[in-house]
Design a protein around this motif. Structure first.
Motif, short mmCIF file in Angstrom:
data_model
loop_
_atom_site.label_atom_id
_atom_site.label_comp_id
_atom_site.label_asym_id
_atom_site.label_seq_id
_atom_site.Cartn_x
_atom_site.Cartn_y
_atom_site.Cartn_z
N HIS A 1 0.85 -1.19 0.00
CA HIS A 1 0.00 0.00 0.00
C HIS A 1 0.88 1.24 0.00
O HIS A 1 2.02 1.19 0.44
CB HIS A 1 -0.89 0.00 1.25
CG HIS A 1 -1.98 -1.01 1.18
ND1 HIS A 1 -3.28 -0.68 0.89
CD2 HIS A 1 -1.96 -2.35 1.34
CE1 HIS A 1 -4.01 -1.78 0.89
NE2 HIS A 1 -3.24 -2.81 1.16
N ASP A 2 0.30 2.34 -0.43
CA ASP A 2 1.08 3.57 -0.51
C ASP A 2 1.65 3.97 0.84
O ASP A 2 2.80 4.38 0.95
CB ASP A 2 0.21 4.71 -1.05
CG ASP A 2 0.15 4.68 -2.57
OD1 ASP A 2 0.99 3.95 -3.16
OD2 ASP A 2 -0.70 5.37 -3.15
N TYR A 3 0.80 3.82 1.89
CA TYR A 3 1.29 4.26 3.19
C TYR A 3 2.45 3.39 3.66
O TYR A 3 3.35 3.83 4.36
CB TYR A 3 0.15 4.30 4.22
CG TYR A 3 -0.30 2.97 4.77
CD1 TYR A 3 0.29 2.45 5.93
CD2 TYR A 3 -1.32 2.23 4.17
CE1 TYR A 3 -0.11 1.24 6.45
CE2 TYR A 3 -1.72 1.02 4.69
CZ TYR A 3 -1.12 0.52 5.84
OH TYR A 3 -1.52 -0.67 6.36
N GLN A 4 2.42 2.11 3.22
CA GLN A 4 3.52 1.23 3.60
C GLN A 4 4.80 1.61 2.87
O GLN A 4 5.88 1.65 3.45
CB GLN A 4 3.15 -0.23 3.30
CG GLN A 4 2.03 -0.72 4.22
CD GLN A 4 1.41 -2.03 3.76
OE1 GLN A 4 1.42 -2.33 2.56
NE2 GLN A 4 0.88 -2.78 4.69
N LYS A 5 4.64 1.95 1.60
CA LYS A 5 5.82 2.41 0.84
C LYS A 5 6.37 3.69 1.46
O LYS A 5 7.58 3.86 1.63
CB LYS A 5 5.43 2.70 -0.60
CG LYS A 5 5.18 1.45 -1.43
CD LYS A 5 4.95 1.85 -2.88
CE LYS A 5 4.27 0.73 -3.62
NZ LYS A 5 3.80 1.17 -4.93
N ASN A 6 5.44 4.58 1.82
CA ASN A 6 5.87 5.86 2.39
C ASN A 6 6.66 5.66 3.66
O ASN A 6 7.63 6.38 3.93
CB ASN A 6 4.66 6.74 2.68
CG ASN A 6 4.25 7.53 1.46
OD1 ASN A 6 5.09 7.82 0.61
ND2 ASN A 6 2.99 7.87 1.36
N ARG A 7 6.24 4.67 4.45
CA ARG A 7 6.95 4.43 5.71
C ARG A 7 8.39 4.02 5.44
O ARG A 7 9.30 4.37 6.18
CB ARG A 7 6.24 3.35 6.51
CG ARG A 7 4.97 3.88 7.17
CD ARG A 7 4.21 2.74 7.78
NE ARG A 7 3.05 3.23 8.50
CZ ARG A 7 2.21 2.41 9.12
NH1 ARG A 7 2.40 1.11 9.10
NH2 ARG A 7 1.18 2.89 9.76
N THR B 1 10.26 7.02 4.22
CA THR B 1 10.52 7.91 5.35
C THR B 1 11.70 7.44 6.18
O THR B 1 12.49 8.23 6.65
CB THR B 1 9.26 8.01 6.22
OG1 THR B 1 8.22 8.52 5.42
CG2 THR B 1 9.49 8.92 7.40
N ASP C 1 9.69 14.55 3.85
CA ASP C 1 8.39 15.20 3.93
C ASP C 1 8.09 15.43 5.39
O ASP C 1 7.27 14.75 5.98
CB ASP C 1 7.35 14.28 3.27
CG ASP C 1 5.98 14.92 3.24
OD1 ASP C 1 5.90 16.13 3.54
OD2 ASP C 1 5.01 14.22 2.93
N GLY D 1 4.61 15.62 6.51
CA GLY D 1 3.72 14.57 6.05
C GLY D 1 4.04 13.26 6.74
O GLY D 1 3.97 13.15 7.96
N THR D 2 4.47 12.29 5.95
CA THR D 2 4.70 10.97 6.51
C THR D 2 5.90 10.95 7.44
O THR D 2 5.98 10.12 8.34
CB THR D 2 4.92 9.94 5.40
OG1 THR D 2 5.88 10.47 4.50
CG2 THR D 2 3.64 9.67 4.66
N HIS E 1 5.80 12.04 12.05
CA HIS E 1 5.80 11.27 13.29
C HIS E 1 7.22 10.95 13.75
O HIS E 1 7.57 11.15 14.91
CB HIS E 1 5.03 9.96 13.10
CG HIS E 1 3.57 10.18 12.93
ND1 HIS E 1 2.67 9.16 12.80
CD2 HIS E 1 2.86 11.32 12.86
CE1 HIS E 1 1.46 9.66 12.67
NE2 HIS E 1 1.55 10.95 12.68
#
Lengths: 387, 639
Positions: free
Chosen positions: A215-221, A224, A231, A234-235, A238
């Motif tokens: 998923h996109d959020y997993q890729k983003n993690r 990051t 970013d 953004g991601t 945190h």
């Protein structure tokens, strides 16, 4: 002497009364777990800006229930555990299927089944279930048999099947935890090192295939992790804020309930995934080291119980559970310090959350059970075996 | 057999457990190492970042200093106002927020475009002013709907207000928002809606008026909400600037000029205090502070009476016959004529083939008579004898040809020509005929109204080089206005006897020669009962405007109103009073007046001078004066 001999014989046979079994529990281990929980209790109190609600008090209640669960589990005959290990695994597996189907029907990700009084996360229960099932499997297999590839087919299927169900949820973090935990059980069971290397190599080779499926959020993690400043609002937010909180805590911390990053909401999820950050911000590196020390004590107890146990099943269960604890706290702490991607792994006995705490107490119960039944001699199928 | 297998397995298990434990210990060690790196090695950096996160430093704008007249009447002060601002990064979408806001308050398409442009230019956390001067009603409407207006905030601020906006607009200038070019590094200038002086006194004394900004350190949470104030450093309010202007005189003069395009300067001949400095027509300084509409701007910029130009400082006029006073003094100094010596005026003057006319046939005139009758022929002759290079230094000594130095922007120096000047500026030789023009204050001679007032003052005070001033020396703080000592000025080194002759001429201009009563004397007689015996001395001037043809001149003689407005003569009058012990001087210049200085400018001068004398604080104050100069400032004033 005769008394002792009589006692050890009973221990071997495992026919102790429940009262005797309770007496046999490792009360010092319970003490250390209470210490860790007390740490978490204080942090939950701080996270709510000095209030027992909404986190600290409910968590304490669950802990007390959890202690009960642990005690009950500790006195159950270990041979029953062995006998019903597959059954337990099967039930949890079915629950996982149910959750996934509900997710498909409901059109959204769902990780729990509502039992009315309790929301059960089958993926959490799968962690002890797979350990029990694998231990059960290897308990009956001797060294020569482990060497044959066919003997490995069953345990690998036992791991892969639930992992796929959990990835679909999607809960990559838990899936990886189960893979790692199971891998270590296999390793301790005696599977050849080169086989791990082969699987690892296959895994690396699978990355290019698996990557587009993330998923996109997993890729983003993962992005990051590689570049937290990519970013920052953004991601990366945190993890950047978490590092600022940790770093600004310094050696001695800002003082209990005085963490600016935590209390001014710069830190997300301060009562769950990022609770270690708050702890280290308020109590400093000293506080973080004390907690790490307590975890190390827990690990030492786990290893000691494994070594002291005289049956393969118990050793593998003890090592599997101890490894689970280790993976939990290592991944969580490494994550909040920006060493690995953000995954939803909680800090054992500290983070707020019912299922997680109860699962942990269940695991402590299993560990305790092994400790109590360390001298029991078991046949391949869990029957009484004397010689 | 089983036992062997078991012990084999135990060995393997122990070995592998040792490996596992070792790996785990190493991993825990990396955690400790990372902790050490973040919390000890990099701790200082992260502490700073944490403070950056939570501490917001806000500038507190200081209240701008007031501008007061010489009696403490406020000419510029601050009024409380409400304005609405938007913080773009807190507004989810600025466009949507503005749409919602437009349903609550009046917001034109034009204003919305401006805001959107500004949003693009500035950083997300900088508040941008949407609208100022909100009414109480509008303010409460916005407040009530605050939950639907993310990023919108109401700010209570101070706005500049000019209670006598029309009277003092040119003098005070105005304040306006900061341009890119104005940025000096003072962080105050970056505050949204901060105003700085853009013209006049507001500009020249901007730094004093501005004050120093305070700071407030506020702890904010992750959403930018202020939690508590950590530290507050109060700024310094701007200092008041006290002018020498008397608002009553300034206001009266402005009103007396009516619709004319005209200027008035009134000055204390001993201290140089400027009591009034009026340029007419004017505009409302408040309109400039709030921002002009394009219609208003068009109106002001295309008006042929040029309301935007401060004529009293930058209007350059041929001084006409007022210049004869200076020519006379030069003649006496160089001895080209004695006071008693007469020149015969036949109505015209020949210089070679060149013929110049007088406005009348005066017969034989001495110097005093020549001044009082303003005989051109007399001054043609004197100027011919002197030559321009002997006139110019005298003119310069009276403050002509150089800016007065009161410090306001855009002041013009006028022009006193010399032979060398003509050579340099035009590449032409000075012609004898040029001397004649200079003799009657025409030709290239140019003077500003303030210079004329200075000239009159130096004539009145017996040749002391008084310098005009606009600001009382005590501008710092809020010290009470003191009657500061009379400043020292240099002498012009003109024999008193010479001054007496010119002053006698100026006395006669207004009051007629001894024994005679002129029409002018009747008009300019001071009518106040307790000013009996007080008189005004003065000198008229009627100066032709460049570009007038001979035909126009003929037409003007027959019917002045047939000449287009912009070609008509300018009417000038310089004066001082009281004649016997001069205290005040003034200059009146009316552009393109119907009728000359005597008919048009002198009555205005008399009315103003009468008020000046009546308000003179050295006279016993009367009840009505006390009311007029009452020390209670306006109620709406906010400091």
């Amino acid at each position: 002497m005769s008394d002792m001999g009589f006692m050890s014989a009973r221990l071997r046979r495992g026919d102790m009364t429940p009262g005797e079994k309770l007496w046999q529990m490792s009360w010092s281990l319970i003490f250390w777990i209470c210490c860790i929980f007390a740490f978490g209790f204080a942090m939950l109190y701080s996270a709510a800006n000095g209030s027992f609600q909404p986190w600290a008090a409910p968590q304490l209640a669950r802990f007390v229930v959890g202690l009960g669960v642990m005690a009950v589990l500790a006195v159950v005959d270990v041979r029953l555990l062995l006998r019903y290990a597959y059954a337990f695994y099967g039930i949890v597996f079915v629950l996982l299927v149910v959750v996934d189907l509900k997710g498909f029907v409901g059109g959204g990700a769902q990780r729990w089944v509502d039992l009315g009084f309790f929301q059960l996360q089958p993926s959490e229960l799968m962690k002890p279930a797979i350990v029990l099932a694998l231990a059960r499997y290897f308990h009956g297999v001797n060294m020569e048999e482990i060497g044959s590839p066919t003997a490995l087919l069953v345990p690998i299927l036992m791991v892969i099947a639930p992992v796929i169900l959990i990835i679909v949820q999607p809960d990559l973090g838990t899936a990886l935890l189960i893979i790692m935990g199971s891998g270590i059980v296999l390793f301790m069971a005696g599977v050849r090192i080169w086989k791990f290397l082969a699987v690892g190599g296959l895994g690396l080779a699978a990355i290019p295939i698996a990557w587009p499926m993330l998923h996109d959020y997993q890729k983003n993690r993962i992005y990051t992790l590689l570049d937290p400043d990519r970013d920052p609002l953004g991601t990366g937010y945190h993890i950047t804020q978490s590092k600022i909180a940790l770093g600004s805590g310094g050696l001695f911390g800002k003082g209990f309930m005085a963490g600016t990053q935590s209390h001014l909401n710069f830190l997300p999820e301060r009562q769950t995934d990022f609770i270690f950050t708050m702890l280290a911000e308020e109590l400093g590196m000293i506080g973080g080291l004390i907690l790490l020390g307590l975890y190390v004590i827990l690990l030492i107890y786990g290893y000691a119980i494994a070594f002291r146990c005289r049956h393969q099943f118990g050793r593998l269960v003890a090592i599997g559970i101890t490894t689970g604890f280790f993976l939990y706290f290592f991944i969580n702490i490494a994550m909040v310090m920006g060493m690995i991607p953000v995954v939803g792994v909680t800090l054992p006995f500290i983070s707020y959350g019912g299922t997680s705490l109860l699962t942990l107490m269940l695991c402590v119960g299993l560990l305790m059970n092994i400790h109590v039944h360390r001298d029991v001699h078991m046949g391949v199928r869990g029957g009484f075996k004397d010689f | 057999m089983t036992i062997t297998r078991d012990s084999d397995w135990t060995k393997m298990f122990t070995r592998r457990a040792a490996v596992l434990g070792g790996v785990q210990a190493t991993m825990i060690a990396t955690l400790v190492g990372r902790m050490y790196y973040l919390q000890v090695v990099q701790s200082d950096r992260y502490k700073m970042l944490a403070d950056d996160n939570r501490i917001n430093i806000q500038l507190l704008p200081p209240p701008r200093g007031r501008i007061l007249d010489r009696f403490g009447q406020p000419l510029a002060l601050n009024k409380q106002q409400f304005r609405v601002l938007v913080v773009p990064e807190q507004a989810l979408r600025v466009g949507d927020t503005l749409d919602t806001l437009a349903r609550l308050i009046d917001l034109s398409e034009h204003e919305r475009d401006r805001i959107k442009k500004e949003v693009g230019r500035k950083r997300g956390f900088v508040p941008i002013t949407i609208k100022e001067n909100l009414s109480w009603h509008e303010m409460s409407r916005v407040q009530v709907n605050a939950p639907d207006l993310p990023g919108i905030m109401i700010d209570e601020g101070l706005t500049r207000f000019y209670p006598h906006g029309q009277d003092v607009a040119h003098l005070l200038g105005y304040v306006s928002s900061v341009d890119e070019a104005d940025l000096t590094g003072d962080p105050l200038l970056q505050l949204p809606g901060f105003r700085i002086g853009k013209d006049g006194v507001e500009k020249v004394y901007d730094l004093q008026l501005r004050g120093k900004g305070g700071t407030s350190q506020v702890e904010v949470n992750a959403y930018g909400r202020a939690i508590r104030e950590l530290e507050r450093q109060e700024g310094e309010a701007g200092a008041d600037v006290i002018l020498t202007i008397d608002e009553r005189i300034q206001g009266f003069a402005a009103q007396r000029l009516g619709e004319e395009s005209a200027s008035v300067a009134v000055m204390d001949v001993h201290t140089g205090d400027l009591l009034a400095l009026v340029s007419n027509p004017s505009f409302d300084a408040n309109a400039f502070s709030r921002g002009l509409t394009s219609a208003e701007w068009k109106d002001l910029s295309t008006n042929d009476h040029k309301p935007l130009i401060n004529k009293v400082l930058s209007g350059q006029y041929s001084p006409g016959s007022t210049f004869k006073t200076v020519v006379a003094l030069a003649a006496l100094e160089h001895g080209v004529i004695s006071p008693e010596q007469t020149v015969h005026c036949s109505g015209s003057y020949n210089l070679g083939s060149y013929v110049k006319h007088c406005h009348k046939v005066h017969g034989s005139v001495s110097m005093v008579r020549a001044i009082s009758l303003s005989c051109d022929v007399y001054f043609y002759e004197v100027a011919r004898r002197l030559g321009v290079d002997k006139i110019a230094p005298m003119a310069n000594r009276f403050g002509l040809g150089a800016i007065s130095g009161i410090g306001l922007p855009n002041e013009k120096p006028g022009l006193i020509p010399t032979e060398a000047w003509k050579k340099a500026a035009r590449g032409e030789r000075w012609a004898p005929g040029d001397n004649l023009n200079v003799g009657i204050g025409q030709g290239d001679v140019l003077a500003t109204p303030i210079q004329l007032a200075v000239q009159a003052a130096r004539l009145a005070n017996g040749g002391i080089a008084v310098k005009p001033r606009l600001v009382r020396p005590a501008v710092q703080g809020n010290a009470p206005i003191t009657d500061d000592a009379r400043p020292e000025f240099e002498s012009l080194n003109i024999p008193l006897a010479h001054m007496e002759i010119v002053r006698q001429g100026m006395y006669d201009v207004v009051n007629g020669p001894p024994g005679a009563t002129t029409a002018m004397a009747a008009k300019l007689k001071l009518t106040e009962p307790d000013m009996k015996g007080w008189t005004i001395s003065g000198k008229t001037g009627t100066a032709a405007v460049r570009g007038m043809t001979a035909a126009d001149r003929e037409a003007q003689k027959r019917d002045p109103s047939s000449v287009p407005w912009h070609l008509r003569d300018n009417a000038l009058f310089i004066a001082f009073a009281p004649s016997h012990a001069p205290r005040y001087s003034l200059a009146v210049v009316v552009d393109h007046a119907l009728g000359g200085g005597a008919a048009f400018a002198a009555p205005i001068a008399k009315d103003i001078m009468e008020l000046v004398l009546r308000l003179d604080p050295s006279r016993k104050p009367r009840a009505e004066d006390q009311i007029a100069s009452g020390d209670a400032p306006a109620q709406s004033e906010v400091r």
